[in-house]
Design an enzyme around this catalytic site. Structure first.
Site, short mmCIF file in Angstrom:
data_model
loop_
_atom_site.label_atom_id
_atom_site.label_comp_id
_atom_site.label_asym_id
_atom_site.label_seq_id
_atom_site.Cartn_x
_atom_site.Cartn_y
_atom_site.Cartn_z
N ASP A 191 -4.84 -2.52 -2.38
CA ASP A 191 -4.27 -1.49 -1.37
C ASP A 191 -5.95 -1.74 -0.71
OD1 ASP A 191 -7.01 -0.41 -2.22
OD2 ASP A 191 -5.95 1.72 -2.46
N LEU A 192 -5.44 -1.64 0.25
CA LEU A 192 -6.98 -1.81 1.64
C LEU A 192 -8.00 -1.36 1.31
CD1 LEU A 192 -4.05 -2.25 4.42
CD2 LEU A 192 -4.37 -4.23 2.92
N ASP A 236 -0.85 1.88 1.70
CA ASP A 236 -1.30 1.10 1.54
C ASP A 236 -1.76 0.15 0.38
OD1 ASP A 236 -3.13 2.60 1.45
OD2 ASP A 236 -4.51 1.50 1.73
#
Length: 313
Positions: A191-192, A236
């Site tokens: 994930d970001l 995300d």
């Protein structure tokens, strides 16, 4: 983009519908050999034959280099059929002459099959071992059959795709593991870092653009990795599957290359990615739920270690 063969194998009733398509086409041209093919990035694969013709040496499962097949010359953008009534007299086929003599094809019709978004699927082809005249009505009917088949392919394809990014969705991931987990491989769960700030400061439209860009970078990263595919799990969060087991050294190299692709942005967009990585054995009994739980734990550790980082479970 093309539809991978492992995706086709998940489509409901694909074999039955492919057979119906060929049966309908056979009603129009009963004395010809008719087949469905699909394209990969480099090959044309013969999926289904209408019948066995001992005079024509084509068989199901045959893969031909795409640049060595006449189907690659079909105008997919204009959706136009390609017709050669006597291949021996076609100067444009000089470079393929020996191939078509070898399989004993002397007449050919190729009908393009595309998804509604323009992605090429493959062809509905009619061949004969003798020079043959193909009337316009027959070709028009074949085009209608190919069009109906393309609607089916489009619906099945959409059922497995994330509408925002075009990556595969959660349903595809779980179906893949149900059918192909015996292959073994490696799962990257990422994930970001900093994505929430993008949404809070610049709004959700900007956030959506970031997700699309991340997806494009991931797709570019895996395009040369055999049978690899990417999934948007939600928000995300992304999954990348690399089928077949890799060494720990190779896993580390891939992880570092991917992180480098995802940590370069404009100064006002401070983003990076963190990843949890889980190798899973071939023919193992480990469930996808367990793999994802382990990957989530490794991801948590990667973030705790400073983000823009990866952890192998």
């Amino acid at each position: 983009m093309v539809i991978p063969l492992h995706e086709l194998q998940m489509y409901r009733n694909f074999d039955e519908l492919a057979r119906d398509v060929l049966d309908l086409a056979k009603e129009i041209l009963p004395d010809k050999l008719i087949y469905l093919s699909s394209f990969t990035d480099s090959e044309q694969v013969i999926l289904k034959l209408s019948n066995i013709n001992p005079n024509i040496h084509v068989s199901e499962g045959t893969a031909i280099k795409l640049n060595r097949t006449v189907c690659n010359r079909i105008d997919f953008e204009k959706n136009q059929p390609l017709v050669f009534e006597d291949t021996s007299k076609e100067a444009s086929l000089d470079d393929l002459r020996s191939l078509y003599e070898k399989v004993n094809i002397n007449a050919y019709v190729g009908i393009p099959i595309s998804l509604k978004n323009g992605e090429r699927f493959g062809t509905l082809c009619v061949v004969h071992d003798q020079a043959t005249h193909f009337d316009k009505k027959s070709i028009s009917m074949l085009q209608k059959i190919a069009k109906m088949f393309s609607y089916y392919l489009t619906l099945e394809n959409l059922a497995y795709k994330d509408s925002l990014t075009g990556l595969y969705n959660r349903q595809y991931l779980f179906n893949f593991f149900a059918d192909f987990s015996k292959l073994g491989g490696v799962l990257f769960f990422l994930d970001l870092d900093g994505f929430k700030k993008v949404n809070d400061v610049y709004g959700h439209d900007a956030g959506d653009q970031v997700l699309k860009e991340v997806s494009a970078r991931i797709q570019q990263f895996i395009k040369d990795q055999e049978e690899a595919f990417a999934v948007r799990l939600g928000g995300d969060e992304f999954i990348i599957i690399f089928p077949h087991m890799s060494s720990r050294e190779e896993i580390g190299k891939r992880a570092e290359h991917l992180l480098n692709r995802l940590n370069t942005w404009k100064p006002e967009c401070q983003l990076s990615a963190s990843m949890g990585i889980v190798p899973y054995p071939a023919n193992g009994n480990i469930s996808l739920d367990t793999i994802l739980k382990n990957a989530d734990g490794a991801l948590y550790n990667a973030k705790a270690a400073g983000k823009n980082n990866y952890e192998i479970f």
